[in-house]
Design a protein around this motif. Structure first.
Motif, PDB file in Angstrom:
ATOM      1  N   PRO A 138      44.908  59.649  46.933  1.00  0.00           N
ATOM      2  CA  PRO A 138      45.773  59.134  48.483  1.00  0.00           C
ATOM      3  C   PRO A 138      45.292  58.319  49.281  1.00  0.00           C
ATOM      4  O   PRO A 138      46.182  57.531  49.893  1.00  0.00           O
ATOM      5  CB  PRO A 138      46.528  60.704  48.850  1.00  0.00           C
ATOM      6  N   ASP A 139      43.727  58.263  49.682  1.00  0.00           N
ATOM      7  CA  ASP A 139      43.337  57.850  50.499  1.00  0.00           C
ATOM      8  C   ASP A 139      42.458  56.216  49.538  1.00  0.00           C
ATOM      9  O   ASP A 139      41.835  55.708  50.091  1.00  0.00           O
ATOM     10  CB  ASP A 139      42.107  58.427  50.952  1.00  0.00           C
ATOM     11  N   LYS A 140      42.975  56.326  47.691  1.00  0.00           N
ATOM     12  CA  LYS A 140      42.135  55.690  47.997  1.00  0.00           C
ATOM     13  C   LYS A 140      43.253  53.659  47.921  1.00  0.00           C
ATOM     14  O   LYS A 140      44.285  54.096  47.937  1.00  0.00           O
ATOM     15  CB  LYS A 140      42.525  55.427  46.099  1.00  0.00           C
ATOM     16  N   ASN A 141      42.306  53.142  47.968  1.00  0.00           N
ATOM     17  CA  ASN A 141      43.582  51.777  48.125  1.00  0.00           C
ATOM     18  C   ASN A 141      44.252  51.808  46.908  1.00  0.00           C
ATOM     19  O   ASN A 141      43.628  51.266  45.737  1.00  0.00           O
ATOM     20  CB  ASN A 141      42.293  50.591  48.437  1.00  0.00           C
ATOM     21  N   GLN A 142      45.789  51.648  47.227  1.00  0.00           N
ATOM     22  CA  GLN A 142      46.604  50.716  46.247  1.00  0.00           C
ATOM     23  C   GLN A 142      46.678  50.010  45.097  1.00  0.00           C
ATOM     24  O   GLN A 142      46.170  48.873  46.208  1.00  0.00           O
ATOM     25  CB  GLN A 142      47.978  52.196  46.568  1.00  0.00           C
ATOM     26  N   LEU A 143      47.191  49.297  44.607  1.00  0.00           N
ATOM     27  CA  LEU A 143      47.166  47.703  44.101  1.00  0.00           C
ATOM     28  C   LEU A 143      48.144  46.984  45.018  1.00  0.00           C
ATOM     29  O   LEU A 143      49.499  48.088  44.665  1.00  0.00           O
ATOM     30  CB  LEU A 143      47.503  48.197  42.601  1.00  0.00           C
ATOM     31  N   ASP A 144      48.128  46.220  44.630  1.00  0.00           N
ATOM     32  CA  ASP A 144      48.677  45.327  46.122  1.00  0.00           C
ATOM     33  C   ASP A 144      49.738  44.661  44.684  1.00  0.00           C
ATOM     34  O   ASP A 144      49.840  44.351  43.591  1.00  0.00           O
ATOM     35  CB  ASP A 144      48.102  44.248  46.977  1.00  0.00           C
ATOM     36  N   TRP A 145      51.069  43.286  45.693  1.00  0.00           N
ATOM     37  CA  TRP A 145      51.559  42.656  44.252  1.00  0.00           C
ATOM     38  C   TRP A 145      50.925  42.005  43.305  1.00  0.00           C
ATOM     39  O   TRP A 145      51.416  42.123  41.884  1.00  0.00           O
ATOM     40  CB  TRP A 145      52.877  42.256  44.958  1.00  0.00           C
TER      41      TRP A 145
END
Length: 314
Positions: free
Chosen positions: A111-118
């Motif tokens: 949950p605290d990991k950076n998510q892939l942006d568009w």
């Protein structure tokens, strides 16, 4: 025939690769693919590589992957640096793919990991498509990957997408034929319906073509933009199919409801709609209704550039 220039790869002893990964310590673990765990290692004093320990039940695919990757060369195909076939050990040594697999970023991230942006998702989608286009259009005979899924798309520096998992790959049909016969080996959530149907009636051997890969890639596209797994569990515990979930939403133009919540609304609405429609063309039930990977590459490239009026697949 395939490219005539054979690329020699290095043969490693098991002890070398164990030492390179601190005896396959958890701290060196990059992630997992369909074939086994992948570890970060350092060889030849300073070369950083990814070392895959092939699972016991996947060892029969080892030689196929080794042969394919010793021939194929493309920026969006993982490069093979060497291998180990020492005793009962089977390992493949790849170029450094330091960011692991697409599956980990979409489905297994903390949950605290950076998510892939568009923009990153579009980059990954278009580059993976280019790798598949290379297999279908630049090789003679064509190469059918047979294992396109998020586990087999690895991510290198800068999130560069690289296809891996060639243990199931098969050379395409000769003499102008449209398909080859093959036993299904991949993820059922990515299996093209014509292959599933023919498998059922011919003892698990079905009709396979490049359009089977296109279907699998369409499922991956839906995963990239929705964040949902190909086959998952709903809140009531029942198994849900991504395509079955997506089709009524596409029909009713409810594209915003399909966007991955991790995007937090930060995506171009027109871009999302067109990307999902491309995925929808890829997962058409009839193979002749699906686009070629060259067409998919062109359309995804336009979307990534914001040239929405140039996209023709829908």
């Amino acid at each position: 025939m395939m490219n005539s220039t054979h690329i020699a790869v290095k043969i490693f002893e098991f002890e070398e690769l164990a030492a390179a990964t601190s005896n396959f310590h958890e701290d060196c673990l990059l992630g997992e693919s369909d074939y086994g765990r992948v570890y970060k290692g350092q060889i030849d004093s300073n070369q950083v590589v990814a070392i895959q320990k092939v699972d016991h039940d996947r060892k029969r695919n080892f030689l196929g992957e080794l042969c394919m990757l010793s021939w194929l060369r493309h920026p969006n195909i993982v490069s093979l640096a060497g291998y180990c076939a020492d005793g009962d050990h089977r390992l493949l040594v790849y170029e450094n793919v330091q960011l692991g697999s697409l599956k980990e970023h979409l489905h297994d991230s903390a949950p605290d990991k950076n998510q892939l942006d568009w923009n990153t998702r579009m980059k990954i989608a278009s580059e993976a498509a280019k790798g598949l286009e290379y297999l279908h259009d630049k090789q003679q005979p064509t190469v059918i990957h047979r294992g396109i899924n998020c586990s087999n798309i690895l991510l290198g520096e800068g999130y560069q997408a690289k296809l891996s998992g060639f243990g199931f790959a098969k050379l395409g049909p000769p003499d102008g034929k449209t398909h080859v016969s093959a036993t299904f080996e991949g993820n059922y959530g990515h299996q093209a319906p014509e292959h599933a149907t023919t498998c059922e009636v011919s003892v698990q051997t079905g009709l396979l073509s490049v359009k089977s890969d296109v279907y699998s890639f369409g499922v991956v596209l839906l995963e990239i933009f929705t964040g949902r797994k190909d086959i998952g569990n709903s809140k009531d515990g029942e198994e849900s199919n991504l395509i079955a979930w997506a089709r009524p939403l596409i029909k009713d133009d409810k594209f915003s409801e399909m966007a991955d919540p991790a995007l937090q609304g930060h995506y171009p609405a027109t871009g999302l709609k067109q990307a999902v429609l491309i995925a929808n063309t890829c997962v058409q039930k009839q193979p002749h209704g699906r686009p070629t990977m060259a067409e998919v590459v062109t359309s995804l490239t336009y979307i990534a550039q914001g040239k929405y009026d140039s996209v023709t697949l829908s």
